[in-house]
Design a protein around this motif. Structure first.
Motif, PDB file in Angstrom:
ATOM      1  N   PRO A 144    -107.025 -36.734  94.444  1.00 50.48           N
ATOM      2  CA  PRO A 144    -106.025 -35.929  93.712  1.00 50.48           C
ATOM      3  C   PRO A 144    -104.582 -36.225  94.122  1.00 50.48           C
ATOM      4  CG  PRO A 144    -107.136 -34.572  95.342  1.00 50.48           C
ATOM      5  CD  PRO A 144    -107.852 -35.893  95.323  1.00 50.48           C
ATOM      6  N   GLY A 145    -104.402 -36.787  95.317  1.00 50.52           N
ATOM      7  CA  GLY A 145    -103.034 -37.054  95.774  1.00 50.52           C
ATOM      8  C   GLY A 145    -102.317 -35.748  96.054  1.00 50.52           C
ATOM      9  N   PRO A 146    -100.982 -35.778  96.076  1.00 49.65           N
ATOM     10  CA  PRO A 146    -100.249 -34.533  96.345  1.00 49.65           C
ATOM     11  C   PRO A 146    -100.526 -33.494  95.253  1.00 49.65           C
ATOM     12  CG  PRO A 146     -98.800 -36.455  96.413  1.00 49.65           C
ATOM     13  CD  PRO A 146    -100.103 -36.927  95.872  1.00 49.65           C
ATOM     14  N   GLN A 147    -100.548 -32.238  95.671  1.00 45.85           N
ATOM     15  CA  GLN A 147    -100.950 -31.167  94.743  1.00 45.85           C
ATOM     16  C   GLN A 147    -100.096 -31.103  93.468  1.00 45.85           C
ATOM     17  OE1 GLN A 147    -102.392 -27.425  96.278  1.00 45.85           O
ATOM     18  NE2 GLN A 147    -100.841 -26.335  95.103  1.00 45.85           N
ATOM     19  N   THR A 148     -98.781 -31.232  93.610  1.00 48.13           N
ATOM     20  CA  THR A 148     -97.915 -31.115  92.431  1.00 48.13           C
ATOM     21  C   THR A 148     -98.194 -32.233  91.443  1.00 48.13           C
ATOM     22  OG1 THR A 148     -96.264 -30.018  93.749  1.00 48.13           O
ATOM     23  CG2 THR A 148     -95.502 -30.933  91.677  1.00 48.13           C
ATOM     24  N   GLU A 149     -98.463 -33.414  91.986  1.00 50.06           N
ATOM     25  CA  GLU A 149     -98.776 -34.559  91.122  1.00 50.06           C
ATOM     26  C   GLU A 149    -100.078 -34.289  90.346  1.00 50.06           C
ATOM     27  OE1 GLU A 149     -99.982 -38.843  92.444  1.00 50.06           O
ATOM     28  OE2 GLU A 149     -97.948 -38.410  93.161  1.00 50.06           O
ATOM     29  N   PHE A 150    -101.072 -33.777  91.050  1.00 48.94           N
ATOM     30  CA  PHE A 150    -102.358 -33.483  90.400  1.00 48.94           C
ATOM     31  C   PHE A 150    -102.196 -32.355  89.380  1.00 48.94           C
ATOM     32  CE2 PHE A 150    -106.733 -31.634  90.322  1.00 48.94           C
ATOM     33  CZ  PHE A 150    -107.363 -32.720  89.751  1.00 48.94           C
ATOM     34  N   LEU A 151    -101.314 -31.408  89.698  1.00 51.68           N
ATOM     35  CA  LEU A 151    -101.063 -30.295  88.770  1.00 51.68           C
ATOM     36  C   LEU A 151    -100.516 -30.831  87.442  1.00 51.68           C
ATOM     37  CD1 LEU A 151    -100.891 -27.230  88.250  1.00 51.68           C
ATOM     38  CD2 LEU A 151     -98.603 -27.284  89.191  1.00 51.68           C
ATOM     39  N   GLN A 259    -103.365 -21.249  96.670  1.00 54.88           N
ATOM     40  CA  GLN A 259    -103.253 -22.694  96.482  1.00 54.88           C
ATOM     41  C   GLN A 259    -101.896 -23.109  95.883  1.00 54.88           C
ATOM     42  OE1 GLN A 259    -105.974 -24.620  97.404  1.00 54.88           O
ATOM     43  NE2 GLN A 259    -104.727 -26.432  97.095  1.00 54.88           N
ATOM     44  N   LEU A 260    -101.485 -22.399  94.835  1.00 49.77           N
ATOM     45  CA  LEU A 260    -100.263 -22.809  94.130  1.00 49.77           C
ATOM     46  C   LEU A 260     -99.017 -22.228  94.792  1.00 49.77           C
ATOM     47  CD1 LEU A 260    -101.329 -22.289  90.381  1.00 49.77           C
ATOM     48  CD2 LEU A 260    -101.319 -24.407  91.680  1.00 49.77           C
ATOM     49  N   THR A 261     -97.960 -23.025  94.855  1.00 49.49           N
ATOM     50  CA  THR A 261     -96.684 -22.481  95.321  1.00 49.49           C
ATOM     51  C   THR A 261     -96.110 -21.639  94.176  1.00 49.49           C
ATOM     52  OG1 THR A 261     -95.427 -24.326  94.412  1.00 49.49           O
ATOM     53  CG2 THR A 261     -96.235 -24.585  96.688  1.00 49.49           C
ATOM     54  N   ALA A 262     -95.104 -20.823  94.483  1.00 56.23           N
ATOM     55  CA  ALA A 262     -94.504 -19.980  93.430  1.00 56.23           C
ATOM     56  C   ALA A 262     -93.952 -20.841  92.280  1.00 56.23           C
ATOM     57  CB  ALA A 262     -93.448 -19.059  94.029  1.00 56.23           C
ATOM     58  N   PRO A 263     -93.211 -21.919  92.558  1.00 56.06           N
ATOM     59  CA  PRO A 263     -92.719 -22.738  91.440  1.00 56.06           C
ATOM     60  C   PRO A 263     -93.859 -23.392  90.650  1.00 56.06           C
ATOM     61  CG  PRO A 263     -91.557 -23.292  93.479  1.00 56.06           C
ATOM     62  CD  PRO A 263     -92.664 -22.365  93.848  1.00 56.06           C
ATOM     63  N   GLU A 264     -94.928 -23.794  91.333  1.00 61.81           N
ATOM     64  CA  GLU A 264     -96.069 -24.396  90.622  1.00 61.81           C
ATOM     65  C   GLU A 264     -96.719 -23.371  89.692  1.00 61.81           C
ATOM     66  OE1 GLU A 264     -97.549 -27.758  93.906  1.00 61.81           O
ATOM     67  OE2 GLU A 264     -98.473 -25.780  93.877  1.00 61.81           O
ATOM     68  N   ALA A 265     -96.888 -22.148  90.199  1.00 63.84           N
ATOM     69  CA  ALA A 265     -97.517 -21.092  89.387  1.00 63.84           C
ATOM     70  C   ALA A 265     -96.631 -20.767  88.181  1.00 63.84           C
ATOM     71  CB  ALA A 265     -97.767 -19.854  90.236  1.00 63.84           C
TER      72      ALA A 265
END
Ligand code: A3P
Length: 286
Positions: A144-151, A259-265
């Motif tokens: 998945p690599g870095p979480q934001t990238e996978f998101l 799992q998700l950061t506030a900006p990701e959510a």
């Protein structure tokens, strides 16, 4: 390895090539449904394995023989995996089958035979979370690599079986909804006994309250996790390394908050709002 190395593109969506070689996809395309088949349809990580435990127990009237002796992918096989050695054509009715495919790519006989379908949905933020961990342990999926990238890949549908949004919308927009039961992972978490009873009713299977209770108890996360035929412990570590993340990992709703950061959510919610703006269905997580 990259998507290009691990995946094949089938009707516009990624699929792990090692599990879905051309002969499997041909099998899927040509599969002949019966009207009394029972199909479990899901986007990956939405509760497929759970339903592969519940439905056989309902259909056997609570007899655990099949869930204790057959791995989930044999008792309720995925059609797009094309396990022709299972000889599904010879299996007695009612057959129990699974698919991760969207509604619109089902084989022609699906639309004429009109088997019953149980479509399981889950809060996409939890689907993402479960999927992120699953991609860390399954060698047939990209790292998945870095979480934001996978998101971003997840939200763009650049993941196995494509976009969660397209998947859910395809099944919600099905033409013949009377043969489809829509149920969410969250409803099953909230009241498993009631969910089992409703599924049994949909399948025209009458169960005593005591049997319903027993099935629900057996299908609790902590109990199902012990079932070697359902926890993927028989799969070689080269394919699924459960020391990295277990297949039956947490079994809860709302883990996205860890799992998700506030900006990701926030970004997730904005994309969700836009992509789901025309959907009338009332999801329990909304
Ligand atoms: P988590 O990773 O959030 O724990 P699928 O079978 O569609 O791949 O979905 C896997 C997800 O369903 C995993 O979620 C897994 O733990 C969860 N799951 C499987 N059996 C379950 C059960 N009996 N109760 C609750 N969750 C279950």
């Amino acid at each position: 390895m990259t998507e290009a190395e691990l995946y094949t593109v089938y009707k516009g969506v990624y699929m792990p090539a090692s599990i879905h070689p051309p002969q499997s996809l041909k099998y899927f395309e040509e599969f002949s449904f019966r009207s009394d088949d029972i199909i479990i349809a899901t986007y990956p990580k939405s509760g497929t394995t759970w339903m592969q435990e519940i439905v056989p127990l309902i259909m056997s009237g609570g007899d655990p023989a099949s869930v204790e002796t057959l791995p989930n992918w044999q008792r309720v096989p995925w059609l797009e995996v094309g396990q022709s050695q299972l000889n599904l054509e010879q299996r007695p009715s009612p057959r129990m089958l699974a698919t991760h495919c969207q509604y619109n790519v089902m084989s022609p006989s699906f639309f004429t035979a009109k088997p019953k379908v149980i479509y399981v949905m889950r809060n996409p933020k939890d689907v993402f979370t479960s999927s992120f961990h699953h991609h860390r342990m399954a060698s047939f999926l990209v790292n998945p690599g870095p979480q934001t990238e996978f998101l971003h890949k997840f939200l763009d549908g650049k993941v196995q079986f494509g976009s969660w949004f397209d998947h859910v919308k395809s099944w919600l927009n099905a033409e013949d909804k009377e043969r489809i039961m829509y149920i969410s992972y969250e409803e099953m978490i909230m009241d498993l006994k009631d969910s089992v009873a409703r599924i049994a009713q949909f399948l025209d299977k009458s169960l005593d309250a005591e049997v319903t209770e027993k099935i629900a108890e057996r299908c609790l996360f902590k109990n199902m996790k012990q079932n070697k035929m359902s926890n993927y412990s028989t799969v070689p570590r080269e394919l699924m390394d459960q020391t990295k993340s277990e297949f039956l990992r947490k079994g809860t709703s709302g883990d996205w908050k860890n799992q998700l950061t506030a900006p990701e959510a926030e970004h997730f919610d904005a994309v969700y709002k836009d992509k789901m703006k025309d959907v009338k269905y009332k999801f329990v997580w909304d």
